[in-house]
Write an enzyme that holds these catalytic residues in place. Sequence first.
Site, PDB file in Angstrom:
ATOM      1  N   TYR A 308     -28.225 -20.454 -35.427  1.00 29.63           N
ATOM      2  CA  TYR A 308     -27.206 -20.442 -34.372  1.00 29.63           C
ATOM      3  C   TYR A 308     -26.393 -21.745 -34.493  1.00 29.63           C
ATOM      4  O   TYR A 308     -26.166 -22.448 -33.510  1.00 29.63           O
ATOM      5  CB  TYR A 308     -27.813 -20.353 -32.981  1.00 29.63           C
ATOM      6  CG  TYR A 308     -28.720 -19.167 -32.738  1.00 29.63           C
ATOM      7  CD1 TYR A 308     -28.201 -17.941 -32.316  1.00 29.63           C
ATOM      8  CD2 TYR A 308     -30.095 -19.278 -32.903  1.00 29.63           C
ATOM      9  CE1 TYR A 308     -29.046 -16.861 -32.073  1.00 29.63           C
ATOM     10  CE2 TYR A 308     -30.942 -18.205 -32.663  1.00 29.63           C
ATOM     11  CZ  TYR A 308     -30.419 -16.997 -32.247  1.00 29.63           C
ATOM     12  OH  TYR A 308     -31.257 -15.934 -31.999  1.00 29.63           O
ATOM     13  N   GLU A 331     -25.140 -18.435 -38.780  1.00 24.62           N
ATOM     14  CA  GLU A 331     -24.413 -18.117 -37.549  1.00 24.62           C
ATOM     15  C   GLU A 331     -23.771 -16.742 -37.757  1.00 24.62           C
ATOM     16  O   GLU A 331     -23.387 -16.390 -38.876  1.00 24.62           O
ATOM     17  CB  GLU A 331     -23.353 -19.194 -37.279  1.00 24.62           C
ATOM     18  CG  GLU A 331     -22.328 -18.880 -36.223  1.00 24.62           C
ATOM     19  CD  GLU A 331     -22.939 -18.722 -34.851  1.00 24.62           C
ATOM     20  OE1 GLU A 331     -22.737 -17.657 -34.256  1.00 24.62           O
ATOM     21  OE2 GLU A 331     -23.616 -19.661 -34.387  1.00 24.62           O
ATOM     22  N   ASN A 382     -30.106 -23.404 -31.531  1.00 21.12           N
ATOM     23  CA  ASN A 382     -29.262 -23.615 -30.351  1.00 21.12           C
ATOM     24  C   ASN A 382     -28.613 -22.280 -29.996  1.00 21.12           C
ATOM     25  O   ASN A 382     -27.427 -22.069 -30.232  1.00 21.12           O
ATOM     26  CB  ASN A 382     -28.208 -24.687 -30.642  1.00 21.12           C
ATOM     27  CG  ASN A 382     -27.383 -25.030 -29.408  1.00 21.12           C
ATOM     28  OD1 ASN A 382     -27.716 -24.636 -28.295  1.00 21.12           O
ATOM     29  ND2 ASN A 382     -26.294 -25.746 -29.612  1.00 21.12           N
ATOM     30  N   CYS A 412     -29.309 -23.784 -23.211  1.00 21.18           N
ATOM     31  CA  CYS A 412     -28.419 -23.920 -22.058  1.00 21.18           C
ATOM     32  C   CYS A 412     -28.905 -23.092 -20.869  1.00 21.18           C
ATOM     33  O   CYS A 412     -28.180 -22.934 -19.884  1.00 21.18           O
ATOM     34  CB  CYS A 412     -26.983 -23.535 -22.422  1.00 21.18           C
ATOM     35  SG  CYS A 412     -26.805 -21.853 -23.048  1.00 21.18           S
TER      36      CYS A 412
END
Length: 455
Positions: A308, A331, A382, A412
């Site tokens: 990612y 990605e 991430n 997050c």
Amino acid sequence: MSKTIDDVVIAGIDANFEGWVDHEGRRVLAPGVVPGDRVDLEVVASSQHHPRDFARVARVHARGEGFEQPVCAHAGPVRGRCGGCPGMHVRAPLRAQILQDRVTELLGERRLRWSWHEAPQQLGYRNRSNFVVTRRAGRLLLGSYAPRSQDVAAMSGCQVVRPMLSRVQAELEVRLGALNVPVGDEEQGLRWISVRAAGLPGAGESVVVELVVREPQAAWLGAATEAIMAIEGVQGVALTVNDRDTNAIRVDASGTLAGECQLIERYGEVELAIDPGAFAQLNVEVASAMYRQAARWVEGAQVIWDLYCGIGGLGLNAAVGRTNVHLFGAESVASAIESARQNAARAGVTARYRVVDLGSANWRAACPDEGVLARPEAILINPPRKGLSRPMREVLSKPASLGAKMLVYMSCDVASFVRDADALEQGGWHLVELQAHDMLPQTTHVELLGRFERA
């Protein structure tokens, strides 16, 4: 018909910065209040599935010690209607405690010492704003949707964005208004505007303005582009077409109308080129601290996978300035991979990047399976807010087969991190260190950085 609850004292406050009080067997939630506030409430909605009501403050009799007047004139519901900063009415110590309590609660029974990291700036940190474009009293307005509503709240002079963005926003309203640019659902209407800044505030800061329209050949675009480029600090104007009836701002790639639409921002030890539609952390200082910490954790690894990877910030910070480091990044977004390659070249890092669908069942087969990159010593991840895909969790939960001895997870969302951590630990990882960062002060957002070692 609405129901009023007169003269009650707010008993507590939840992780969404909404105060609550128990009344007649139901929990009543209200924004804009803190424990100790004495208020009159008006119930505006009720849950059909839980003993829960939702209210607004009809009258304030007295404020509790945890309350502070929001510095922003638009902070809803205390001073305005913007819902972007739901914690601005809460004093900083209480606000931090609420966020820390949420992390503690979700971590559950883990005997883990973790650290809390305040943001260097509580205001003026955000490097990007997305605006809904509408018209009010005959004037063009760049605003945001009010909570639980399609009404547009004003955002002029927003306190959490960089001052440069507020200045550009004000000039956009004046210049585009003077051109009588159509807005919203009007014919050839301008739907959204995104403004991103990069560089040191007050010292060479630059801005790119992105216009989101239904009609790519709108008659007003030429004059509007010229007017926007005349704003001091604007280096480029980009165009994105979105003719779908959706709340998503971007559904396609952006193109350049004028100037240079790629911004350069320094995150940690690396300069990153950022295209208009690319994801980049909104708080550069906090993100930089997290990138540097991740780099310290994996500094002994010679083979690093960055999954990612986005435009490359996390992995490049781990590899820059080091010799004999082999970096692989994956990605699913092709444009992000192209940016990562450019950023690696700019940083002088030899890296191999590949477009990989990290949600597919065979994502591992698209990664290196021979040569020096085949068995990573450290893995950086991430993922988006929803966390790791199921196939990703299944593969990462077998660290011995990968060869990795360390995994660093930047998240997050606390809830998805905890879910993924459970799966990783069941598969042979051990969460040994965790940091929680106040990435977006005044909001409910907490960013986590966890270090896992092979058990």
